[in-house]
Design an enzyme around this catalytic site. Sequence first.
Site, mmCIF file in Angstrom:
data_model
loop_
_atom_site.group_PDB
_atom_site.id
_atom_site.type_symbol
_atom_site.label_atom_id
_atom_site.label_comp_id
_atom_site.label_asym_id
_atom_site.label_seq_id
_atom_site.Cartn_x
_atom_site.Cartn_y
_atom_site.Cartn_z
ATOM 1 N N GLU A 1 -11.690 -0.260 -3.229
ATOM 2 C CA GLU A 1 -10.946 0.405 -2.157
ATOM 3 C C GLU A 1 -9.741 1.115 -2.767
ATOM 4 O OE1 GLU A 1 -9.858 -2.816 0.442
ATOM 5 O OE2 GLU A 1 -8.328 -3.597 -0.926
ATOM 6 N N ASP B 1 0.809 -1.229 0.000
ATOM 7 C CA ASP B 1 0.000 0.000 0.000
ATOM 8 C C ASP B 1 0.841 1.276 0.000
ATOM 9 O OD1 ASP B 1 -2.188 -1.832 0.459
ATOM 10 O OD2 ASP B 1 -1.747 -1.745 2.599
#
Length: 310
Positions: free
Chosen positions: A206, A35
Amino acid sequence: MTTCLLACSTSRESKEDKIGELPANPFVTHMYTADPSAHVWKDGRLYVYPSHDVNPPRGCDLMDQYHVFSTDDMVNWKDHGEILNSSQVSWGRPEGGFMWAPDCAYKNGKYYFYFPHPSGSNWNDTWQVGVAVSDKPDSGFEPVGYIKEITEHFAMIDPCVFVDTDGTPYFYYGGGGRCMGAKMKDDMIELAEPLRDMEGLTDFHEATWVHKRGEWYYLTYADNHTENGRGANRMHYAMSKSPLGPWDYKGILLLPTGCDTTHGSIVEYKGEWFLFYHNQALSNHGNLRSICVDRLYYNDNGTIKLVKQH
């Protein structure tokens, strides 16, 4: 304590060099990271703020701390060490863990680090977005609470804070098929208006990221794609002339990386654009991911070309 991941270079000449061949992916190999949130700050260095996958793997519930990495040439990366742990979050889930995809922003002479973390044991119903503040981009972050104007908590994760060229900050987050955004106050801790749904996105899952190039704003995100019965998220994007949309969906910019998940960021550095993302090439395990980088190119009309993974 800091760690040089490759032969560290600090000469003035290296800082002025243009970016040549990129290192092999993944470019961080001494720990598992995912991420990545990439930013270029006033010192001219590029910083990446990822999440941390814990080894041996069990699941994303074990993710419990954040490191920060930086470079001045995209080849030699420095690990500045841990900057935040769930044990420092007084309002957080008593069992710890669940320190998922973060972001960082700069304003008012300070660095603001944003991280999703549950406030209760019933973790997926109690997500908050915490804020830690420092005078430096790579250390000294102190938690100052969470964004209290957030009222949607179920599955809402992955904060992104975008500071526009006029200095106006915007906050985004989302999960479970819903993406929301709002203007922030200049204190970088409060929202200036109610959150609104980001309209025009297709198959949003997301991993919201917003950047600007010229007159266009871009919102990138992960989809719900599966292959052979398992997750194989792709990265999509949409464009707008406004930081809060409505958004015009444009397509896929990154195909599956071998992970169930995808999550990334786009940044300009030394005149070139780069996409940061993660794969599982080092571990072959979806809960032990590693951050990667590749060049990103635009078409003449501003749309993004499909990124080639190397």
